[in-house]
Scaffold this motif. Structure first.
Motif, PDB file in Angstrom:
ATOM      1  N   ILE A 102       0.858  -1.176  -0.049  1.00  0.00           N
ATOM      2  CA  ILE A 102       0.525  -0.025  -0.274  1.00  0.00           C
ATOM      3  C   ILE A 102       1.245   1.813  -0.777  1.00  0.00           C
ATOM      4  O   ILE A 102       1.900   0.856   0.656  1.00  0.00           O
ATOM      5  N   ALA A 103       0.192   2.603  -0.763  1.00  0.00           N
ATOM      6  CA  ALA A 103       1.141   3.511  -0.767  1.00  0.00           C
ATOM      7  C   ALA A 103       1.081   4.440   0.448  1.00  0.00           C
ATOM      8  O   ALA A 103       1.981   5.075   0.908  1.00  0.00           O
ATOM      9  N   GLY A 104      -0.414   4.084   1.204  1.00  0.00           N
ATOM     10  CA  GLY A 104      -0.160   5.390   2.641  1.00  0.00           C
ATOM     11  C   GLY A 104      -0.791   6.175   2.289  1.00  0.00           C
ATOM     12  O   GLY A 104      -0.213   6.558   1.602  1.00  0.00           O
ATOM     13  N   VAL A 105      -1.603   7.067   2.983  1.00  0.00           N
ATOM     14  CA  VAL A 105      -1.701   7.661   3.217  1.00  0.00           C
ATOM     15  C   VAL A 105      -1.429   9.235   4.117  1.00  0.00           C
ATOM     16  O   VAL A 105      -1.503   8.523   5.864  1.00  0.00           O
TER      17      VAL A 105
ATOM     18  N   ASP B 130      -0.063  -4.911  -5.377  1.00  0.00           N
ATOM     19  CA  ASP B 130       1.831  -4.556  -4.793  1.00  0.00           C
ATOM     20  C   ASP B 130       2.035  -2.957  -5.581  1.00  0.00           C
ATOM     21  O   ASP B 130       2.646  -3.346  -6.220  1.00  0.00           O
ATOM     22  N   HIS B 131       1.949  -1.487  -4.457  1.00  0.00           N
ATOM     23  CA  HIS B 131       2.908  -0.970  -5.064  1.00  0.00           C
ATOM     24  C   HIS B 131       4.427  -0.948  -4.936  1.00  0.00           C
ATOM     25  O   HIS B 131       4.947  -1.038  -6.232  1.00  0.00           O
ATOM     26  N   SER B 132       5.199  -1.289  -4.242  1.00  0.00           N
ATOM     27  CA  SER B 132       6.411  -1.313  -4.327  1.00  0.00           C
ATOM     28  C   SER B 132       7.080  -2.219  -5.419  1.00  0.00           C
ATOM     29  O   SER B 132       7.994  -1.565  -5.727  1.00  0.00           O
TER      30      SER B 132
ATOM     31  N   SER C 113       5.459   4.262 -13.319  1.00  0.00           N
ATOM     32  CA  SER C 113       4.866   5.419 -12.264  1.00  0.00           C
ATOM     33  C   SER C 113       3.694   5.235 -11.745  1.00  0.00           C
ATOM     34  O   SER C 113       3.008   5.044 -12.324  1.00  0.00           O
ATOM     35  N   CYS C 114       3.886   6.010 -11.153  1.00  0.00           N
ATOM     36  CA  CYS C 114       2.761   6.223 -10.201  1.00  0.00           C
ATOM     37  C   CYS C 114       1.989   7.091 -11.574  1.00  0.00           C
ATOM     38  O   CYS C 114       0.597   7.377 -11.603  1.00  0.00           O
ATOM     39  N   PHE C 115       2.556   7.960 -12.019  1.00  0.00           N
ATOM     40  CA  PHE C 115       1.600   9.054 -13.475  1.00  0.00           C
ATOM     41  C   PHE C 115       0.773   7.925 -14.068  1.00  0.00           C
ATOM     42  O   PHE C 115      -0.230   7.851 -15.322  1.00  0.00           O
ATOM     43  N   THR C 116       1.322   6.362 -14.946  1.00  0.00           N
ATOM     44  CA  THR C 116       1.428   5.865 -15.655  1.00  0.00           C
ATOM     45  C   THR C 116      -0.201   5.356 -15.434  1.00  0.00           C
ATOM     46  O   THR C 116      -0.871   4.986 -15.734  1.00  0.00           O
ATOM     47  N   CYS C 117      -0.746   5.014 -13.399  1.00  0.00           N
ATOM     48  CA  CYS C 117      -1.879   4.303 -13.141  1.00  0.00           C
ATOM     49  C   CYS C 117      -2.653   4.878 -12.766  1.00  0.00           C
ATOM     50  O   CYS C 117      -3.759   4.925 -12.553  1.00  0.00           O
ATOM     51  N   HIS C 118      -2.289   6.079 -12.052  1.00  0.00           N
ATOM     52  CA  HIS C 118      -2.830   7.732 -11.411  1.00  0.00           C
ATOM     53  C   HIS C 118      -2.913   9.130 -12.246  1.00  0.00           C
ATOM     54  O   HIS C 118      -3.589   9.906 -11.972  1.00  0.00           O
ATOM     55  N   GLY C 119      -2.232   8.603 -13.345  1.00  0.00           N
ATOM     56  CA  GLY C 119      -2.330  10.203 -14.544  1.00  0.00           C
ATOM     57  C   GLY C 119      -2.156  11.355 -13.289  1.00  0.00           C
ATOM     58  O   GLY C 119      -0.837  11.171 -13.015  1.00  0.00           O
TER      59      GLY C 119
HETATM   60  C1  HEC Z   1       0.594   0.215 -11.264  1.00  0.00           C
HETATM   61  C2  HEC Z   1      -0.447   0.986 -11.523  1.00  0.00           C
HETATM   62  C3  HEC Z   1      -0.046   1.386 -10.525  1.00  0.00           C
HETATM   63  C4  HEC Z   1       1.647   2.696  -9.611  1.00  0.00           C
HETATM   64  C5  HEC Z   1       2.682   2.168 -10.208  1.00  0.00           C
HETATM   65  C6  HEC Z   1       1.019   2.995  -8.583  1.00  0.00           C
HETATM   66  N1  HEC Z   1      -0.724   3.259  -8.348  1.00  0.00           N
HETATM   67 FE1  HEC Z   1      -1.138   3.621  -6.394  1.00  0.00          FE
HETATM   68  N2  HEC Z   1      -2.402   2.255  -6.818  1.00  0.00           N
HETATM   69  C7  HEC Z   1      -3.013   1.451  -7.741  1.00  0.00           C
HETATM   70  C8  HEC Z   1      -3.720   0.679  -7.690  1.00  0.00           C
HETATM   71  C9  HEC Z   1      -4.729  -0.544  -8.442  1.00  0.00           C
HETATM   72  C10 HEC Z   1      -4.884   1.208  -6.342  1.00  0.00           C
HETATM   73  C11 HEC Z   1      -6.145   0.647  -5.586  1.00  0.00           C
HETATM   74  C12 HEC Z   1      -5.299  -0.646  -4.589  1.00  0.00           C
HETATM   75  C13 HEC Z   1      -6.003  -1.457  -3.944  1.00  0.00           C
HETATM   76  O1  HEC Z   1      -7.245  -1.158  -3.693  1.00  0.00           O
HETATM   77  O2  HEC Z   1      -5.694  -1.844  -3.055  1.00  0.00           O
HETATM   78  C14 HEC Z   1      -4.366   2.519  -5.824  1.00  0.00           C
HETATM   79  C15 HEC Z   1      -3.990   2.894  -4.551  1.00  0.00           C
HETATM   80  C16 HEC Z   1      -2.894   3.994  -4.267  1.00  0.00           C
HETATM   81  C17 HEC Z   1      -3.287   4.827  -2.992  1.00  0.00           C
HETATM   82  C18 HEC Z   1      -4.695   4.266  -1.351  1.00  0.00           C
HETATM   83  C19 HEC Z   1      -4.064   3.633  -1.230  1.00  0.00           C
HETATM   84  C20 HEC Z   1      -2.813   3.613  -0.436  1.00  0.00           C
HETATM   85  O3  HEC Z   1      -2.416   2.235  -1.254  1.00  0.00           O
HETATM   86  O4  HEC Z   1      -2.969   3.811   0.153  1.00  0.00           O
HETATM   87  C21 HEC Z   1      -2.903   5.787  -2.975  1.00  0.00           C
HETATM   88  C22 HEC Z   1      -2.393   6.483  -1.642  1.00  0.00           C
HETATM   89  C23 HEC Z   1      -1.859   5.395  -3.756  1.00  0.00           C
HETATM   90  N3  HEC Z   1      -2.254   4.583  -4.788  1.00  0.00           N
HETATM   91  C24 HEC Z   1      -0.168   6.168  -4.299  1.00  0.00           C
HETATM   92  C25 HEC Z   1       0.642   5.844  -5.252  1.00  0.00           C
HETATM   93  C26 HEC Z   1       1.776   6.616  -5.492  1.00  0.00           C
HETATM   94  C27 HEC Z   1       2.706   7.842  -4.354  1.00  0.00           C
HETATM   95  C28 HEC Z   1       2.034   6.300  -6.580  1.00  0.00           C
HETATM   96  C29 HEC Z   1       3.810   6.292  -6.979  1.00  0.00           C
HETATM   97  C30 HEC Z   1       5.228   5.961  -6.236  1.00  0.00           C
HETATM   98  C31 HEC Z   1       1.740   4.839  -6.891  1.00  0.00           C
HETATM   99  N4  HEC Z   1       0.419   4.919  -6.234  1.00  0.00           N
HETATM  100  C32 HEC Z   1       1.694   3.786  -7.931  1.00  0.00           C
HETATM  101  C33 HEC Z   1      -2.128   1.682  -8.876  1.00  0.00           C
HETATM  102  C34 HEC Z   1      -1.026   2.211  -9.117  1.00  0.00           C
END
Ligand code: HEC
Ligand code: HEC
Ligand code: HEC
Ligand code: HEC
Ligand code: HEC
Length: 157
Positions: free
Chosen positions: A17-20, A68-70, A78-84
Motif C-alpha cells: 500500500i502507498a499509504g495516506v 502491490d505498489h512496491s 510510474s505513479c503517473f502511468t496508473c494514477h494520471g
Molecule cells: C501499476 C499501477 C500503479 C502504480 C505504478 C501506482 N499505483 Fe497507486 N494504486 C494503484 C491501484 C490498483 C490502487 C488500488 C489498490 C487497492 O485497492 O488495493 C492504488 C491505490 C493507491 C492509493 C490509495 C491506497 C493506498 O495504497 O494507500 C494511493 C495513496 C496511491 N495508490 C498512491 C500511489 C503513488 C504515490 C504511487 C507512486 C509512488 C503509485 N500509487 C503508483 C495502482 C498503481
C-alpha cells in the motif's frame, strides 16, 4: 509545489500500500505557513483534538485481486502511468477504472510502459521515439518475466 510523492505516501516504495499521510505530516509545514487559512481548519482541528482526518478513498480493486505498489515502483512503473497527472488534480479522482484488461495490457507488454529509474517520479516524462528499444532493454535488465505476468495466480492468489 514539487513535494516528493513519497514525502506523504511513504510506503509506496516498500510495501503493497502507498499509504495516506497522518495529520502530523501536514503540520510540519502548516504549523508554520498558511496558519490562518480556512481550508486548513480541518487539519488544525485534527491536530489539536488528536482525531485523524477521514479521507475518501477513490482508488480500489476488489478484495479478490492482489495488488502491490512496491514491485511496480521498483520495476520502473510510474505513479503517473496508473494514477494520471495527480499533480494537476485539485481533487483526487480515479484516472483508471482498474479493470482486469487494463492490468493485462501492461502485464503482456510491460516494455511499452517501464521507465528509467530517474524518470519514475517525473510527471512530464515523454516516451521518446527510441522507447521500443529502451523498453526492451529495461525489461531485460530488471528481470521482468513477461511470459508469466498474465498467469491468473499473479493477481488472484
Ligand atoms: C501499476 C499501477 C500503479 C502504480 C505504478 C501506482 N499505483 Fe497507486 N494504486 C494503484 C491501484 C490498483 C490502487 C488500488 C489498490 C487497492 O485497492 O488495493 C492504488 C491505490 C493507491 C492509493 C490509495 C491506497 C493506498 O495504497 O494507500 C494511493 C495513496 C496511491 N495508490 C498512491 C500511489 C503513488 C504515490 C504511487 C507512486 C509512488 C503509485 N500509487 C503508483 C495502482 C498503481
Ligand atoms: C503533502 C502530502 C501529499 C503529497 C506530497 C502527495 N500526496 Fe497524494 N494524497 C495526499 C492525501 C492527504 C491524499 C488523500 C486525499 C485525497 O484523496 O485528495 C492523497 C491522495 C492520493 C491518491 C488517491 C488515493 C485514493 O484515495 O485512492 C493518489 C493516487 C495520490 N495521492 C498520488 C500522489 C502522487 C502520485 C503524488 C506525487 C506527485 C502525491 N500523491 C503527492 C497527500 C499527498
Ligand atoms: C512540505 C511542506 C508542506 C506539507 C508537508 C503540506 N503542505 Fe499544504 N501547502 C504547502 C505550501 C507551500 C502551500 C501554499 C501553496 C501556494 O501558495 O500556492 C500549501 C497550501 C495548502 C492548502 C491551500 C491553503 C489555502 O488557503 O489555499 C491546503 C488546503 C493544504 N496545503 C493542505 C495540506 C494538507 C492536508 C497537508 C497534509 C496532507 C499538507 N498541506 C502538507 C506546503 C505543505
Ligand atoms: C503499466 C504497467 C503495469 C500495470 C498497469 C499493472 N502492472 Fe502489475 N506489474 C507490472 C510490472 C512491470 C511488474 C513486475 C514484474 C516482474 O518483476 O517480473 C508487475 C508485477 C505485479 C505483481 C507482482 C507479481 C509477482 O510475481 O510478485 C502483481 C500482483 C501485479 N503486478 C498486479 C497488478 C494488478 C492487479 C494491476 C491492475 C490493477 C497491475 N498489476 C497493473 C506492470 C504493470
Ligand atoms: C494483472 C492482474 C490480473 C491477472 C493476471 C488476472 N486478473 Fe482477473 N482480475 C483482475 C482485476 C483487477 C479484476 C477486477 C476487475 C474489476 O473490478 O472490474 C479481475 C477480475 C476477475 C474476475 C471477476 C470478473 C467479474 O466480472 O467480476 C474473474 C472471474 C477473473 N478476474 C479471472 C481471471 C482469470 C481466469 C485469469 C487468468 C486467465 C485472470 N483473472 C488473470 C486482475 C487480473
Amino acid at each position: 509545489m514539487g513535494i516528493d510523492c513519497l514525502y506523504c505516501h511513504t510506503s509506496a516504495e516498500k510495501t503493497a500500500i502507498a499509504g495516506v499521510p497522518a495529520t502530523e505530516t501536514c503540520y510540519t509545514c502548516h504549523s508554520q505557513i498558511w496558519t490562518s487559512s480556512p481550508l486548513l481548519q480541518v487539519v488544525r482541528d485534527s491536530y489539536e483534538k488528536d482525531i485523524p482526518i477521514e479521507w475518501n478513498r477513490v482508488n480500489n480493486v476488489p478484495d479478490f485481486v492482489y495488488f502491490d505498489h512496491s514491485i511496480h515502483v521498483a520495476k520502473g512503473v510510474s505513479c503517473f502511468t496508473c494514477h494520471g497527472r495527480i499533480d494537476n488534480q485539485n481533487l483526487t479522482f480515479k484516472e483508471n477504472a482498474f479493470q482486469m484488461k487494463w492490468c493485462l495490457d501492461c502485464h503482456r507488454n510491460p516494455e511499452e510502459f517501464v521507465r528509467p529509474d530517474a524518470e519514475v517520479f517525473n510527471p512530464e516524462y515523454h516516451y521518446g521515439p527510441d522507447h521500443a528499444q529502451l523498453g526492451r532493454e529495461l525489461v531485460k535488465k530488471r528481470g521482468i518475466v513477461k511470459e508469466q505476468l498474465d498467469d491468473c495466480s499473479v493477481c488472484h492468489h
